[in-house]
Enzyme design. Structure first.
Site, PDB file in Angstrom:
ATOM      1  N   ASP A 387       0.745  -1.163  -0.020  1.00 38.04           N
ATOM      2  CA  ASP A 387       0.156   0.057  -0.130  1.00 38.04           C
ATOM      3  C   ASP A 387       0.916   1.311  -0.012  1.00 38.04           C
ATOM      4  OD1 ASP A 387      -2.213  -1.691   0.169  1.00 38.04           O
ATOM      5  OD2 ASP A 387      -2.472  -1.600   2.428  1.00 38.04           O
TER       6      ASP A 387
HETATM    7  P1  NAP Z   1       0.785  -4.150   3.105  1.00 36.50           P
HETATM    8  O1  NAP Z   1       0.101  -3.063   2.192  1.00 36.50           O
HETATM    9  O2  NAP Z   1       0.243  -4.620   4.250  1.00 36.50           O
HETATM   10  O3  NAP Z   1       1.404  -5.285   2.131  1.00 36.50           O
HETATM   11  C1  NAP Z   1       2.411  -6.319   2.612  1.00 36.50           C
HETATM   12  C2  NAP Z   1       2.917  -7.038   1.556  1.00 36.50           C
HETATM   13  O4  NAP Z   1       3.949  -7.929   1.814  1.00 36.50           O
HETATM   14  C3  NAP Z   1       1.811  -7.897   0.875  1.00 36.50           C
HETATM   15  O5  NAP Z   1       1.357  -7.539  -0.310  1.00 36.50           O
HETATM   16  C4  NAP Z   1       2.313  -9.354   0.801  1.00 36.50           C
HETATM   17  O6  NAP Z   1       1.956  -9.863  -0.463  1.00 36.50           O
HETATM   18  C5  NAP Z   1       3.506  -9.212   1.506  1.00 36.50           C
HETATM   19  N1  NAP Z   1       4.183 -10.115   2.013  1.00 36.50           N
HETATM   20  C6  NAP Z   1       3.632 -10.625   2.889  1.00 36.50           C
HETATM   21  N2  NAP Z   1       4.658 -11.826   3.714  1.00 36.50           N
HETATM   22  C7  NAP Z   1       5.815 -11.717   2.915  1.00 36.50           C
HETATM   23  C8  NAP Z   1       6.771 -12.400   2.864  1.00 36.50           C
HETATM   24  N3  NAP Z   1       7.138 -13.362   3.779  1.00 36.50           N
HETATM   25  N4  NAP Z   1       7.764 -12.175   1.951  1.00 36.50           N
HETATM   26  C9  NAP Z   1       7.751 -11.215   1.165  1.00 36.50           C
HETATM   27  N5  NAP Z   1       6.512 -10.543   1.079  1.00 36.50           N
HETATM   28  C10 NAP Z   1       5.457 -10.820   1.765  1.00 36.50           C
HETATM   29  O7  NAP Z   1       2.284  -3.593   3.897  1.00 36.50           O
HETATM   30  P2  NAP Z   1       2.716  -1.951   3.757  1.00 36.50           P
HETATM   31  O8  NAP Z   1       3.116  -1.539   2.666  1.00 36.50           O
HETATM   32  O9  NAP Z   1       3.881  -1.956   4.821  1.00 36.50           O
HETATM   33  O10 NAP Z   1       1.527  -1.139   4.333  1.00 36.50           O
HETATM   34  C11 NAP Z   1       1.181  -1.126   5.569  1.00 36.50           C
HETATM   35  C12 NAP Z   1      -0.409  -0.944   5.606  1.00 36.50           C
HETATM   36  O11 NAP Z   1      -0.809  -1.102   7.155  1.00 36.50           O
HETATM   37  C13 NAP Z   1      -1.001   0.326   5.204  1.00 36.50           C
HETATM   38  O12 NAP Z   1      -2.214  -0.011   4.279  1.00 36.50           O
HETATM   39  C14 NAP Z   1      -1.137   1.072   6.451  1.00 36.50           C
HETATM   40  O13 NAP Z   1      -2.162   2.076   6.272  1.00 36.50           O
HETATM   41  C15 NAP Z   1      -1.526  -0.054   7.350  1.00 36.50           C
HETATM   42  N6  NAP Z   1      -1.622   0.308   8.606  1.00 36.50           N
HETATM   43  C16 NAP Z   1      -0.423   0.715   9.301  1.00 36.50           C
HETATM   44  C17 NAP Z   1      -0.169   0.999  10.717  1.00 36.50           C
HETATM   45  C18 NAP Z   1       1.098   1.243  11.224  1.00 36.50           C
HETATM   46  O14 NAP Z   1       1.188   2.134  12.141  1.00 36.50           O
HETATM   47  N7  NAP Z   1       2.396   0.817  10.445  1.00 36.50           N
HETATM   48  C19 NAP Z   1      -1.332   1.116  11.324  1.00 36.50           C
HETATM   49  C20 NAP Z   1      -2.605   0.917  10.793  1.00 36.50           C
HETATM   50  C21 NAP Z   1      -2.676   0.466   9.531  1.00 36.50           C
HETATM   51  P3  NAP Z   1       2.014 -11.602  -0.628  1.00 36.50           P
HETATM   52  O15 NAP Z   1       1.089 -12.138   0.093  1.00 36.50           O
HETATM   53  O16 NAP Z   1       1.862 -11.466  -2.187  1.00 36.50           O
HETATM   54  O17 NAP Z   1       3.681 -12.081  -0.287  1.00 36.50           O
END
Ligand code: NAP
Length: 460
Positions: A387
């Protein structure tokens, strides 16, 4: 004696403030934690010296030992990815403790209290109760013990509104009605029961991915409950510490909402994640690459930006990432790491992992600084991030991510995206970055992929 205790309390409050300030930067955070802990120790010792406030030493010592053992074991055992759920449990304990302080003060003689003390007492019980059950539910969702999906059903908002109304009315009557001990007990129990229910049903429609925001808000509430308890028992350091927790939790909540471009209202009431979203550009194909191909491109690159995300945490790839970074640098490549404010599942998630792997702070660059230079970057390595690098956030008004600031990985000359398959990110939307002409996919667990690249660098 009382002047000495107040002096100790002032010193502890100063230590709390400095400690929190130091938590704002990764290189001073450990010392900040230590300074705050010393402040807490001082506050506890000063409170114990004040002979008026405790009943008997065996209870005090028993409680101290039990609490210290549980805290130490939990902190030792917790995995980095389980940190939000541990914080949720701690918040819940704080809420429960404040609630019990309120109930104990009520039992000591609610009818003798003035209106102000009655008001802060009922506020302590109400906020403490809502924090307790809300935190336990958040812990259940985060730990997988309860279904992490947002649970939305017809009439849910009305039920929550009715519970909230019940809490306010019972709380107000507790303060305003004439002092009848039986009536006051009934109102206290009614208000507390409605609050406990509200904590549970309030967290129900919030998805597991939004739990960090909720945990941060509950953290703020646990601070407010503690501060109100401080007014009830007239303890200055509890008032100050509670306010600090309340304010810092609220600030963190606002920061997270801003970084996701969502309002707190949307997080709490929209049921985000209750249904799969199909939004997103779906044209084009993902183009897989081999480790060998990626090695040759990286070997020739003069600048690389590493963008970690939740998948890096899942794979525990941080040490391999650091090793690859070092090899690239030895090869003459400029390596930078860019962390999005909400990458991962809790604030600072990626910072902590990279710090654990000894990635130097100087190599971390802010999103605002790296984005203008992205077109000059040879390779962006997106490691389990989704994301936070979704270009639809910039130009697709229909996307749930529209308006969220992103790291513009797609503008780099070449992008290597590491993920296991076609899984979507937290928001559930398709990410066109993976379909772009300049993007190559390295499929597999991120740690395995990075380790394979490291081996290629070492062997070639
Ligand atoms: P993300 O959008 O959750 O995407 C994580 C990606 O990691 C997935 O597409 C998944 O694809 C891949 N993945 C999972 N396990 C893996 C592995 N072992 N090896 C390789 N790839 C792997 O992550 P992000 O870009 O870090 O975004 C964070 C999200 O969380 C945002 O939408 C944010 O708004 C939300 N959020 C964050 C917080 C905070 O405080 N950080 C709080 C609330 C919400 P595959 O399944 O294809 O592997």
């Amino acid at each position: 004696m009382s002047a000495l205790i107040d002096f100790f309390y002032i010193i502890s409050a100063i230590l709390f403030i400095f400690g929190i300030k130091m938590l704002g930067s990764a290189d001073t955070a450990r010392r900040g934690n230590l300074i705050s802990s010393i402040g807490m120790l001082l506050a506890v010792v000063a409170t114990l010296l004040n002979g008026k406030v405790f009943v008997s030493w065996p209870w005090i010592v028993g409680g101290l030992v039990l609490g210290a053992v549980i805290g130490a074991v939990a902190a030792q055992r917790v995995e980095m990815t389980e940190m939000p759920e541990l914080v949720a449990l701690f918040n819940g304990s704080g809420g429960l403790a404040s609630m019990l302080v309120g109930v104990a003060e009520h039992a000591k003689g609610a009818t003798t209290l003035d209106n102000f003390t009655q008001a802060v007492l009922i506020i302590t019980v109400l906020i403490g109760s809502v924090t307790f059950t809300g935190s336990v539910y958040a812990w259940g969702k985060l730990s997988g013990k309860l279904d992490g999906k947002a649970k939305v059903f017809e009439g849910q908002h009305k039920i929550n509104a009715a519970l909230f109304g019940g809490v306010v009315v019972a709380g107000a009557l507790y303060v305003l009605l004439p002092s009848n001990p039986f009536l006051l007990w009934m109102l206290l129990i009614l208000a507390a029961a409605a609050s406990l229910a509200l904590g549970w049903t309030g967290v129900m429609p919030i998805g597991g991915g939004d739990m960090p925001v909720v945990v941060s808000l509950l953290n703020s509430l646990s601070g407010l409950a503690a501060s109100a308890a401080g007014f009830v028992i007239q303890n200055n350091v509890l008032i100050v510490a509670g306010c600090l927790v309340g304010a810092s939790g609220l600030i963190l909540t606002i920061i997270m909402c801003k970084a996701m471009n969502r309002t707190l209202w949307n997080v709490l009431f929209s049921g985000f994640g209750a249904t799969e979203s199909s939004s997103g550009t779906q044209e084009g194909e993902m183009k897989p690459a081999t480790i060998e191909d990626a090695y040759y491109v990286l070997e020739a690159a003069s600048s690389v930006v590493v963008i970690p995300g939740y998948g890096m945490a899942m794979a525990q790839a941080q040490h391999a990432v650091k090793e690859l970074g070092t090899l690239l640098e030895e090869n003459g490549t400029e390596v930078q790491y860019c962390i999005h404010p909400v990458a991962g599942r809790m604030p600072g998630h990626m910072n902590v992992l990279l710090a654990e792997a000894d990635v130097p702070y100087e190599q971390l660059v802010e999103m605002e600084d790296v984005n203008p230079n992205m077109p000059m970057v040879d390779v962006a390595i997106v490691i389990g991030a989704n994301d936070v690098v979704n270009p639809d956030a910039l130009d697709d008004e229909g996307s749930p991510l529209y308006g969220m600031p992103i790291i513009r990985a797609h503008e780099a000359r070449t992008v290597y995206a590491l993920k296991r398959g076609k899984g979507r990110g937290f928001s559930g939307v398709v990410n066109p970055l993976f379909l772009r002409e300049n993007t190559r996919m390295l499929f597999g667990d991120a740690k395995d992929t990075i380790s394979a690249l490291v081996t290629e660098f070492k062997d070639t």
